[in-house]
Design a protein around this motif. Structure first.
Motif, PDB file in Angstrom:
ATOM      1  N   LEU B 100       9.675   8.563  -5.290  1.00 35.97           N
ATOM      2  CA  LEU B 100       9.298   8.919  -3.925  1.00 35.97           C
ATOM      3  C   LEU B 100      10.312   9.903  -3.326  1.00 35.97           C
ATOM      4  CD1 LEU B 100       7.078   8.228  -1.920  1.00 35.97           C
ATOM      5  CD2 LEU B 100       8.546   6.449  -0.984  1.00 35.97           C
ATOM      6  N   SER B 101      11.587   9.697  -3.633  1.00 33.77           N
ATOM      7  CA  SER B 101      12.610  10.588  -3.069  1.00 33.77           C
ATOM      8  C   SER B 101      12.447  12.012  -3.609  1.00 33.77           C
ATOM      9  CB  SER B 101      14.015  10.060  -3.357  1.00 33.77           C
ATOM     10  OG  SER B 101      14.449  10.436  -4.647  1.00 33.77           O
ATOM     11  N   VAL B 103       9.626  13.495  -4.174  1.00 36.07           N
ATOM     12  CA  VAL B 103       8.489  14.182  -3.553  1.00 36.07           C
ATOM     13  C   VAL B 103       8.541  14.165  -2.032  1.00 36.07           C
ATOM     14  CG1 VAL B 103       6.942  13.809  -5.497  1.00 36.07           C
ATOM     15  CG2 VAL B 103       7.048  12.121  -3.670  1.00 36.07           C
ATOM     16  N   THR B 104       9.537  13.461  -1.463  1.00 40.46           N
ATOM     17  CA  THR B 104       9.670  13.464  -0.009  1.00 40.46           C
ATOM     18  C   THR B 104      10.048  14.867   0.453  1.00 40.46           C
ATOM     19  OG1 THR B 104      10.424  11.185  -0.054  1.00 40.46           O
ATOM     20  CG2 THR B 104      10.900  12.431   1.929  1.00 40.46           C
ATOM     21  N   PRO B 105       9.316  15.420   1.421  1.00 40.43           N
ATOM     22  CA  PRO B 105       9.697  16.738   1.927  1.00 40.43           C
ATOM     23  C   PRO B 105      11.145  16.709   2.426  1.00 40.43           C
ATOM     24  CG  PRO B 105       7.549  16.125   2.775  1.00 40.43           C
ATOM     25  CD  PRO B 105       8.088  14.918   2.059  1.00 40.43           C
ATOM     26  N   MET B 109      13.405  13.941   4.710  1.00 40.73           N
ATOM     27  CA  MET B 109      14.613  13.262   4.268  1.00 40.73           C
ATOM     28  C   MET B 109      15.772  13.611   5.205  1.00 40.73           C
ATOM     29  SD  MET B 109      16.251  13.255   0.477  1.00 40.73           S
ATOM     30  CE  MET B 109      15.099  12.350  -0.497  1.00 40.73           C
TER      31      MET B 109
END
Lengths: 272, 257
Positions: B100-101, B103-105, B109
């Motif tokens: 998830l980290s 693909v997190t914009p 973040m």
């Protein structure tokens, strides 16, 4: 051996999970008197998302991301096909796609500013050739942002498509050729359908960062192109409306996760 | 059709490489304007004489070295743990959050870290600064370290370590003497990758940096936002070349066996 996972787990909990939890909480609070957040609890930030002004920013971001993705596909599929057919030079050609991706995103975006600005190379060349009299407005518009996004994320499209092309059984293509199929028919009827998982994965991998992009629209759009990324940044800095910024961030995260779930079933192996 | 495909591919390669190449060529232009007037290293001399750029570069290096060291150790241990223990609550939690980290914009973040830091600062007497930037960089680099190190681990034969354990080595000795030496090229590749990501980051860094922690990308960004200058052309070309060399080195290490 459990100890090996512990430092990473603590780090992820503290610096990734906890911040997202905080953002969830902030999105449900009210705007503080001097920035920041305060009580009472309120869902106002979420209702404001439906305000036409903000909804249109989401729609615009979707359109920009969709156009960028389509262009990446238009460039990326033939390129992947070319690489898969280039024999011993495959690795070199693949490296030439990946290398610019890792050499400073900021610098590569700036390179486009250098090319496109009023006094940039393209305008200077066209002016000196006498093709135009006034510099063309190439920079600070959606066109420039899309060029920057395509330039930045093309490798995300090429790599998964290349991986699926490489897995295609050669004998299937030979069988079609033996049975008299023309190269174009083989491409459209066999290669493209067999590449569908790669095309889907590539499209999502380009669409997601394009949707949440901040740096590219800010530099190449010059503040004239407001996309979701700019909206979030603006709410946390200039506008100082953290609850609303948090709600926008969470909506963006939700969209990203939905898109990932769409390809998750096709793509079981994964990196991790 | 083959010819057309080759031409099309050549055009795309030009699209991918020409902008940086042109920027690099013009960074040696003696003129301030975009008209070629002759070769000159004057902008590079100006870059090295600029105290503002020097200070920012020093900050960037301190942050990148610290974050890379911490991120590589934590990420490598994590990859080793994931390799040994493939299922379970903790491995699954780590795998899904790291994924998830990735693909997190970045902007999400960045603002979530900012919100988190500001919340923590209510209870502690600290402010944004180098430490907050370093922590953020460690966080976003470990996912990359884990991916690279895990890929390397999967090429290794687990029976070697089992043999060491059978012969009486402790788990720690078996890891250090048997697995780690074989893993080393992967660790080095991961470290180089983490370093390049850290030194290049703008979006997250600019949100969690304090007054004393302006980094090189932040200075370049501010200059670019004002339209750019020959100075930016020179410093940008320099960064692109250095990062390019590091990435090629990282790839070489990753592929070596």
């Amino acid at each position: 051996m459990r100890l090996c996972l512990l430092p990473a787990a603590v780090l992820i909990l503290l610096l990734f999970v906890a911040p997202l939890v905080i953002v969830c909480a902030y999105s449900l609070l009210s705007r503080g008197a001097y920035g920041g957040v305060g009580l009472p609890w309120s869902a106002e930030s979420y209702t404001r998302l439906f305000d036409p002004l903000y909804a249109s920013i989401f729609v615009r971001s979707f359109v920009v991301a969709a156009i960028s993705t389509a262009l990446c596909l238009l460039l990326g599929f033939p390129l992947a096909l070319f690489i898969s057919r280039s024999g011993r030079r495959k690795n070199l050609y693949l490296a030439l796609v990946i290398l610019p991706f890792w050499t400073s995103f900021l610098v590569r975006t700036y390179a486009w500013m250098f090319l496109l600005r009023d006094t940039g190379l393209v305008n200077t060349l066209l002016l000196s050739l006498g093709i135009i009299r006034e510099p063309l407005p190439l920079l600070y518009n959606y066109g420039a942002v899309i060029v920057g996004l395509v330039y930045g994320y093309l490798p995300f499209m090429v790599l998964p498509i290349y991986a699926t092309i490489e897995r295609i059984d050669r004998s299937v293509i030979e069988a079609a050729a033996d049975l008299g199929a023309k190269p174009w028919t083989i491409l459209t009827q066999i290669v493209v359908p067999l590449c569908a998982p790669g095309i889907a994965a590539g499209s999502v991998l380009v669409f997601i960062p394009s949707l949440g992009a901040y740096l590219t629209p800010d530099l190449l759009g010059g503040g004239k192109t407001i996309l979701v990324g700019n909206l979030i940044q603006n709410q946390f800095t200039t506008a100082r409306d953290w609850p609303f910024g948090s709600a926008v961030s969470l909506l963006l995260m939700a969209l990203v996760m939905v898109l990932l779930l769409l390809i998750a079933r096709r793509n079981q192996e994964g990196l991790l | 059709m083959k010819r057309a495909l080759s031409l099309y591919a050549a055009a795309i390669y030009l699209f991918l490489h020409l902008p940086l190449a042109v920027l690099a060529v013009f960074s040696f232009n003696s003129s301030r304007f975009t008209v070629w007037e002759g070769f000159s290293p004057r902008w590079y001399q100006a870059v090295f004489r600029d105290p503002h750029l020097a200070e920012a570069a020093l900050n960037s290096l301190i942050i990148a070295f610290t974050a890379t060291a911490a991120g590589t150790v934590i990420g490598t241990l994590c990859a080793y743990g994931l390799w040994k223990q493939k299922t379970g609550l903790l491995p699954n939690f780590i795998k899904s959050t790291l994924y998830l980290s990735l693909v997190t914009p970045e902007i999400v973040m960045g603002v979530s870290l900012l919100a988190f830091y500001q919340w923590v600062f209510r209870f502690l007497d600290v402010q944004l600064g180098m430490h907050t930037v370093v922590l953020a960089h460690v966080m976003f680099s470990i996912a990359y370290v884990v991916v690279v190190a895990l890929a390397r681990l999967r090429t290794l034969d687990p029976s070697l370590e089992e043999a060491a354990l059978d012969l009486g080595a402790t788990e720690w000795v078996a890891f250090r003497k048997v697995t780690l030496p074989q893993l080393m090229p992967g660790v080095a590749a991961a470290a180089l990758l983490a370093f390049t990501i850290s030194i290049d980051d703008y979006v997250i860094t600019s949100l969690v940096a304090g007054v004393d922690s302006e980094t090189l990308p932040m200075v370049i960004y501010a200059m670019a936002r004002r339209g750019g200058s020959p100075l930016v052309n020179a410093v940008s070309s320099l960064i692109a070349v250095i990062l390019g060399v590091m990435i090629v080195a990282s790839e070489r290490l990753r592929r070596s066996s």
